[in-house]
Design a protein around this motif. Structure first.
Motif, PDB file in Angstrom:
ATOM      1  N   TYR A  10       0.813  -1.223   0.000  1.00 45.52           N
ATOM      2  CA  TYR A  10       0.000   0.000   0.000  1.00 45.52           C
ATOM      3  C   TYR A  10       0.843   1.267   0.000  1.00 45.52           C
ATOM      4  O   TYR A  10       0.412   2.300  -0.502  1.00 45.52           O
ATOM      5  CB  TYR A  10      -0.913   0.015   1.225  1.00 45.52           C
ATOM      6  CG  TYR A  10      -2.153  -0.817   1.040  1.00 45.52           C
ATOM      7  CD1 TYR A  10      -3.334  -0.224   0.587  1.00 45.52           C
ATOM      8  CD2 TYR A  10      -2.160  -2.181   1.297  1.00 45.52           C
ATOM      9  CE1 TYR A  10      -4.473  -0.977   0.395  1.00 45.52           C
ATOM     10  CE2 TYR A  10      -3.308  -2.937   1.117  1.00 45.52           C
ATOM     11  CZ  TYR A  10      -4.462  -2.329   0.671  1.00 45.52           C
ATOM     12  OH  TYR A  10      -5.592  -3.077   0.485  1.00 45.52           O
ATOM     13  N   CYS A  82       9.652  -0.395   2.840  1.00 44.16           N
ATOM     14  CA  CYS A  82       8.216  -0.154   3.065  1.00 44.16           C
ATOM     15  C   CYS A  82       7.514  -1.476   3.357  1.00 44.16           C
ATOM     16  O   CYS A  82       6.572  -1.858   2.674  1.00 44.16           O
ATOM     17  CB  CYS A  82       7.572   0.467   1.832  1.00 44.16           C
ATOM     18  SG  CYS A  82       8.319   2.009   1.294  1.00 44.16           S
ATOM     19  N   GLN A  84       5.528  -4.217   6.088  1.00 44.43           N
ATOM     20  CA  GLN A  84       4.586  -4.085   7.204  1.00 44.43           C
ATOM     21  C   GLN A  84       5.247  -4.464   8.529  1.00 44.43           C
ATOM     22  O   GLN A  84       6.200  -5.246   8.559  1.00 44.43           O
ATOM     23  CB  GLN A  84       3.356  -4.939   6.943  1.00 44.43           C
ATOM     24  CG  GLN A  84       3.670  -6.373   6.607  1.00 44.43           C
ATOM     25  CD  GLN A  84       2.449  -7.267   6.734  1.00 44.43           C
ATOM     26  OE1 GLN A  84       1.521  -6.980   7.481  1.00 44.43           O
ATOM     27  NE2 GLN A  84       2.438  -8.361   5.992  1.00 44.43           N
ATOM     28  N   THR A  85       4.720  -3.869   9.593  1.00 43.37           N
ATOM     29  CA  THR A  85       5.190  -4.187  10.948  1.00 43.37           C
ATOM     30  C   THR A  85       3.958  -4.541  11.771  1.00 43.37           C
ATOM     31  O   THR A  85       3.514  -3.751  12.599  1.00 43.37           O
ATOM     32  CB  THR A  85       5.913  -2.974  11.565  1.00 43.37           C
ATOM     33  OG1 THR A  85       5.098  -1.806  11.368  1.00 43.37           O
ATOM     34  CG2 THR A  85       7.262  -2.752  10.937  1.00 43.37           C
ATOM     35  N   PRO A  86       3.401  -5.724  11.555  1.00 38.81           N
ATOM     36  CA  PRO A  86       2.136  -6.080  12.208  1.00 38.81           C
ATOM     37  C   PRO A  86       2.319  -6.444  13.675  1.00 38.81           C
ATOM     38  O   PRO A  86       3.444  -6.480  14.172  1.00 38.81           O
ATOM     39  CB  PRO A  86       1.670  -7.298  11.410  1.00 38.81           C
ATOM     40  CG  PRO A  86       2.912  -7.920  10.878  1.00 38.81           C
ATOM     41  CD  PRO A  86       3.911  -6.808  10.712  1.00 38.81           C
ATOM     42  N   TYR A  97       9.559  -8.961   9.348  1.00 37.00           N
ATOM     43  CA  TYR A  97       9.588  -8.480   7.954  1.00 37.00           C
ATOM     44  C   TYR A  97      10.617  -7.363   7.806  1.00 37.00           C
ATOM     45  O   TYR A  97      11.363  -7.300   6.839  1.00 37.00           O
ATOM     46  CB  TYR A  97       8.219  -7.957   7.514  1.00 37.00           C
ATOM     47  CG  TYR A  97       7.121  -8.982   7.604  1.00 37.00           C
ATOM     48  CD1 TYR A  97       6.955  -9.929   6.593  1.00 37.00           C
ATOM     49  CD2 TYR A  97       6.256  -9.013   8.690  1.00 37.00           C
ATOM     50  CE1 TYR A  97       5.948 -10.883   6.671  1.00 37.00           C
ATOM     51  CE2 TYR A  97       5.243  -9.955   8.778  1.00 37.00           C
ATOM     52  CZ  TYR A  97       5.100 -10.888   7.764  1.00 37.00           C
ATOM     53  OH  TYR A  97       4.110 -11.828   7.853  1.00 37.00           O
ATOM     54  N   SER A 119       8.384   2.321   7.037  1.00 34.84           N
ATOM     55  CA  SER A 119       7.476   1.544   7.884  1.00 34.84           C
ATOM     56  C   SER A 119       7.279   2.230   9.231  1.00 34.84           C
ATOM     57  O   SER A 119       8.182   2.898   9.733  1.00 34.84           O
ATOM     58  CB  SER A 119       8.049   0.154   8.142  1.00 34.84           C
ATOM     59  OG  SER A 119       8.463  -0.462   6.947  1.00 34.84           O
ATOM     60  N   HIS A 258      -5.147  -0.747   9.072  1.00 33.21           N
ATOM     61  CA  HIS A 258      -3.842  -1.325   9.334  1.00 33.21           C
ATOM     62  C   HIS A 258      -3.034  -0.508  10.340  1.00 33.21           C
ATOM     63  O   HIS A 258      -1.984  -0.927  10.780  1.00 33.21           O
ATOM     64  CB  HIS A 258      -3.067  -1.458   8.025  1.00 33.21           C
ATOM     65  CG  HIS A 258      -1.843  -2.287   8.173  1.00 33.21           C
ATOM     66  ND1 HIS A 258      -1.882  -3.542   8.742  1.00 33.21           N
ATOM     67  CD2 HIS A 258      -0.557  -2.054   7.885  1.00 33.21           C
ATOM     68  CE1 HIS A 258      -0.659  -4.038   8.777  1.00 33.21           C
ATOM     69  NE2 HIS A 258       0.168  -3.153   8.257  1.00 33.21           N
ATOM     70  N   CYS A 259      -3.543   0.667  10.734  1.00 35.00           N
ATOM     71  CA  CYS A 259      -2.690   1.571  11.515  1.00 35.00           C
ATOM     72  C   CYS A 259      -3.200   1.846  12.914  1.00 35.00           C
ATOM     73  O   CYS A 259      -2.518   1.573  13.901  1.00 35.00           O
ATOM     74  CB  CYS A 259      -2.548   2.878  10.756  1.00 35.00           C
ATOM     75  SG  CYS A 259      -1.993   2.612   9.071  1.00 35.00           S
ATOM     76  N   ARG A 327      -8.862  -5.062   6.464  1.00 34.83           N
ATOM     77  CA  ARG A 327      -7.898  -5.371   7.529  1.00 34.83           C
ATOM     78  C   ARG A 327      -8.390  -4.836   8.875  1.00 34.83           C
ATOM     79  O   ARG A 327      -8.752  -3.666   8.992  1.00 34.83           O
ATOM     80  CB  ARG A 327      -6.529  -4.789   7.187  1.00 34.83           C
ATOM     81  CG  ARG A 327      -5.876  -5.538   6.024  1.00 34.83           C
ATOM     82  CD  ARG A 327      -4.517  -4.986   5.698  1.00 34.83           C
ATOM     83  NE  ARG A 327      -4.589  -3.620   5.186  1.00 34.83           N
ATOM     84  CZ  ARG A 327      -3.520  -2.915   4.856  1.00 34.83           C
ATOM     85  NH1 ARG A 327      -2.321  -3.432   4.987  1.00 34.83           N
ATOM     86  NH2 ARG A 327      -3.650  -1.698   4.397  1.00 34.83           N
TER      87      ARG A 327
END
Ligand code: SAJ
Length: 419
Positions: A10, A82, A84-86, A97, A119, A258-259, A327
């Motif tokens: 994204y 860039c 993701q950091t879930p 990641y 990220s 996602h945020c 998400r």
């Protein structure tokens, strides 16, 4: 300068497109081979206004090329990460990641390279990643390579406008790192650019989303209270917001995406102590789908229909209006919360695949409708006509989509204590 963008999701894909269209030679690195193929054929794998035209331009000019081969990103001047950091199940950040992206970069970079992390990351992570690069390469941070945290701040649905016009925070591990990054981002950013330390930029990014999350939690608590006092919270909020220094957010079925559900956890994670407000706000917002469940069951009681006999149609599955993104969607959390207690749950979302093909089909024979996403098209539905398709007429509004309760319906909504 030649740029490699690591992770074409994204944020990575739009960023790669912007740099390519600003004239840089950009290589986009992405592990998913099908995504690489799609991008190279000029088709985006994400939905975002203008993305297809801008991507085609970048591919046709030869400035952007996607790849899954790490050899293709060797010796670049700039690496932009860039990924993701879930969160993990236990709500701690999963930085694997990011770490593997940093390892990929460490293998590919040359002395003098600039590494940018876009990220969203917990405080102190950039400095730790610089140390990781040093361990892997023997290069000294700030002397042999440069490193910057440049948090993205764009809102899905308006990414290309916001990439250009939003202001940008560049947090360097050294001031020279931030200066180099400023020169780079100036190629397309028209907003202000602020330079600072990487730990500051990390905190700034997380504070922004935490600010929003905590404010929404406050609005949601006001909504709870409005039920107890028998008033419409939206009327009260509008009046309170007529004060020059009050700006209350919008209560609803919950906070997704996602945020916002994740970033407050990242902000407090590395800290030894915190005061609990941020965590409590998360709990309040995560609890909102259950308030909507209570409203639904209350309404079913008033028509004497046991929940286990009820057919419920949920309108909207995306986490927010006019988006296809599911998400962390509170709509899905709501479906999960009721699915074992009712006879049948149907979902309809015009933007989300795998839901009912038509609204009419979803409503036919249903006992209750729950609006879970504020898609614009839901605002102008003709409830009188739709009601005729239903077996019973219960309408629950989780997003203040229905202003005036339609006649013939048992109506309840988040914060609508007057019904
Ligand atoms: N929501 C409410 N009430 C509100 C505002 C939002 O219930 O008053 C809900 C929405 O319905 C949605 C969730 O919160 O479920 C999040 O939506 P959003 O519109 O607040 O934000 P995102 O997640 O689409 O994008 C946010 C933005 N951050 C801020 O506005 C501070 C964006 O600028 C960030 O770049 C993005 O997070 C990100 O990537 O971090």
């Amino acid at each position: 300068a030649e740029i490699a963008v690591i992770g074409l999701g994204y944020i990575g894909l739009p960023t790669a497109i912007m740099f390519a269209n600003a004239g840089f030679k950009v290589t986009g690195y992405e592990i998913r081979k099908d995504v690489v193929e799609r991008i190279n054929s000029g088709k985006a794998h994400i939905v975002e206004p203008d993305i297809d035209d801008l991507l085609r331009k970048a591919i046709e000019s030869g400035k952007l090329r996607a790849t899954s081969n790490p050899a293709d990103i060797r010796g670049k001047d700039v690496y932009i990460i860039c990924v993701q950091t879930p969160l993990r199940e236990d709500r701690t950040p999963n930085l694997t990641y990011l770490e593997s992206a940093v390892e990929t970069v460490a293998k590919a970079m040359k002395p003098g390279s600039l590494i940018v992390i876009e990220s969203t990351i917990p405080p102190l992570t950039t400095v730790r990643m610089a140390e990781l690069v040093e361990e892997l390469t023997g290069l000294k941070p700030g002397r042999d390579f440069y490193m910057v945290h440049a948090p993205e701040r764009v809102m899905p649905g308006r990414i290309f406008r916001e990439l250009v016009y939003n202001s940008r925070i560049l947090g360097g591990i050294t001031s020279e790192s931030a200066e180099l990054a400023e020169r780079l981002y100036r190629s397309f950013v028209k907003g202000q650019i602020f330079r600072t330390k990487s730990t500051v930029s990390e905190v700034v990014k997380l504070m922004e989303n935490t600010f929003r999350d905590v404010n929404i939690a406050l609005a949601n608590e006001f909504a709870y209270l409005a039920h107890q006092y028998g008033i419409n919270v939206f009327e009260a909020i509008e009046l309170a917001n007529s004060h020059p220094r009050v700006k209350i957010h919008v209560p609803g079925i919950g906070v997704g995406g996602h945020c916002l559900p994740k970033d407050p956890h990242l902000l407090v994670w590395p800290a030894k102590d915190d005061f609990g407000l941020i965590r409590l706000a998360r709990e309040i917002n995560d609890g909102m789908p259950l308030l909507v469940k209570d409203l639904l069951f209350e309404a079913l009681r008033t028509i004497n229909l046991p929940p286990e006999k009820a057919v419920v149609a949920v309108l909207g599955l995306a986490y927010k209006g006019d988006s296809d993104d599911t998400r962390n969607s509170p709509a899905s959390a709501f479906v999960e919360a009721i699915v074992d207690d009712v006879a049948e749950v149907r979902t309809y979302d015009p933007f989300v695949e795998g839901t009912h093909g038509s609204l009419e089909e979803a409503l036919r024979g249903a006992d209750a409708v729950v609006i879970a996403t504020d898609h614009t098209v839901f605002r102008s539905l003709d409830w009188e006509t739709l009601g005729k398709l239903m077996r019973n007429r219960v309408l629950i509004d989780g997003r203040r989509v229905v202003e005036v309760p339609p006649e013939g319906f048992v109506f309840k909504g988040v914060g609508r204590g007057e019904y």
